[in-house]
Motif scaffolding. Structure first.
Motif, short mmCIF file in Angstrom:
data_model
loop_
_atom_site.label_atom_id
_atom_site.label_comp_id
_atom_site.label_asym_id
_atom_site.label_seq_id
_atom_site.Cartn_x
_atom_site.Cartn_y
_atom_site.Cartn_z
N LEU A 170 -57.34 -35.85 12.54
CA LEU A 170 -56.54 -35.00 13.42
C LEU A 170 -55.38 -34.31 12.69
N LEU A 171 -55.12 -34.69 11.44
CA LEU A 171 -53.98 -34.10 10.70
C LEU A 171 -54.01 -32.58 10.64
N PRO A 172 -55.18 -31.95 10.43
CA PRO A 172 -55.15 -30.48 10.40
C PRO A 172 -54.69 -29.84 11.72
N SER A 173 -54.78 -30.60 12.82
CA SER A 173 -54.37 -30.04 14.11
C SER A 173 -52.86 -29.81 14.20
N ILE A 174 -52.07 -30.38 13.28
CA ILE A 174 -50.62 -30.14 13.36
C ILE A 174 -50.27 -28.70 13.04
N PHE A 175 -51.18 -27.98 12.42
CA PHE A 175 -50.92 -26.58 12.09
C PHE A 175 -51.50 -25.61 13.13
N SER A 176 -52.13 -26.16 14.19
CA SER A 176 -52.67 -25.29 15.24
C SER A 176 -51.61 -25.10 16.32
N ASN A 177 -51.70 -24.02 17.02
CA ASN A 177 -50.78 -23.72 18.09
C ASN A 177 -51.50 -23.99 19.40
N SER A 178 -51.30 -25.15 20.00
CA SER A 178 -52.03 -25.53 21.20
C SER A 178 -51.71 -24.61 22.37
#
Length: 184
Positions: free
Chosen positions: A167-175
């Motif tokens: 899930l670490l790459p999700s910190i760079f997504s804009n939910s």
């Protein structure tokens, strides 16, 4: 901004109040960040041969002086000022804001505590003094970002798994942006 309804009565648009509140929160975020950048940079610049932006006060009363001199002597003040600089950059550039606010909270509290309690300046609690407002703005901004802290406040949170590292790459997504795109 007021709009007229068909009956000719004036009503306040709720969107305008929300927008003004959001502008105030953005102002607080940028102001707190800018103050932390200047404060951190002022202390760190002499380490690189540059003059400080302003001299570091060492407290008016003895307890304040003891705290600040102790932090300086053991090297913790350099860490505090580095944290201020990094947090300030995160806040100004709107990067990792919930994390930056959580990291800034102890620093903001210590600035407040030193200024008000250790220097016995209780008359400044309701002033526009920045040492007071850095804590107030930090708390207001933490409350504005409460949805990011709520998942951490589970009473009996289960331990994570190794798969969670995916899930670490999700910190760079804009939910928020993904949700608005999905709604379109």
């Amino acid at each position: 901004m007021a709009f007229s309804n068909p009956a000719g009565l004036s009503t306040t648009n709720k969107f305008d109040i929300w927008f003004l509140g959001k502008l105030l929160l953005i102002f607080f975020r940028v102001m707190l960040g800018a103050w932390m950048i200047v404060s951190g940079a002022s202390h760190l610049l002499p380490l690189f041969g540059f003059p400080p932006i302003f001299p570091q006060p060492l407290g008016t009363l003895h307890p304040s002086n003891v705290m600040l001199v102790s932090l300086l002597e053991v090297g913790l003040f350099d860490i505090v000022k580095t944290v201020e600089l990094v947090v300030g950059l995160c806040l100004v550039f709107n990067i990792f804001v919930p994390l930056a606010l959580a990291v800034a909270l102890p620093v903001s509290y210590m600035v407040f505590h030193n200024s008000i309690v250790l220097n016995a300046r209780y008359d400044r609690i309701f002033s526009t003094f920045m040492a007071v407002w850095c804590l107030y703005m930090n708390i207001i901004l933490v409350l504005a970002h409460i949805r990011y802290y709520l998942p951490m406040l589970k009473m009996n949170a289960p331990m994570g798994k190794l798969e969670d590292f995916k899930l670490l790459p999700s910190i760079f997504s804009n939910s928020e942006q993904e949700r608005s795109n999905a709604a379109d």
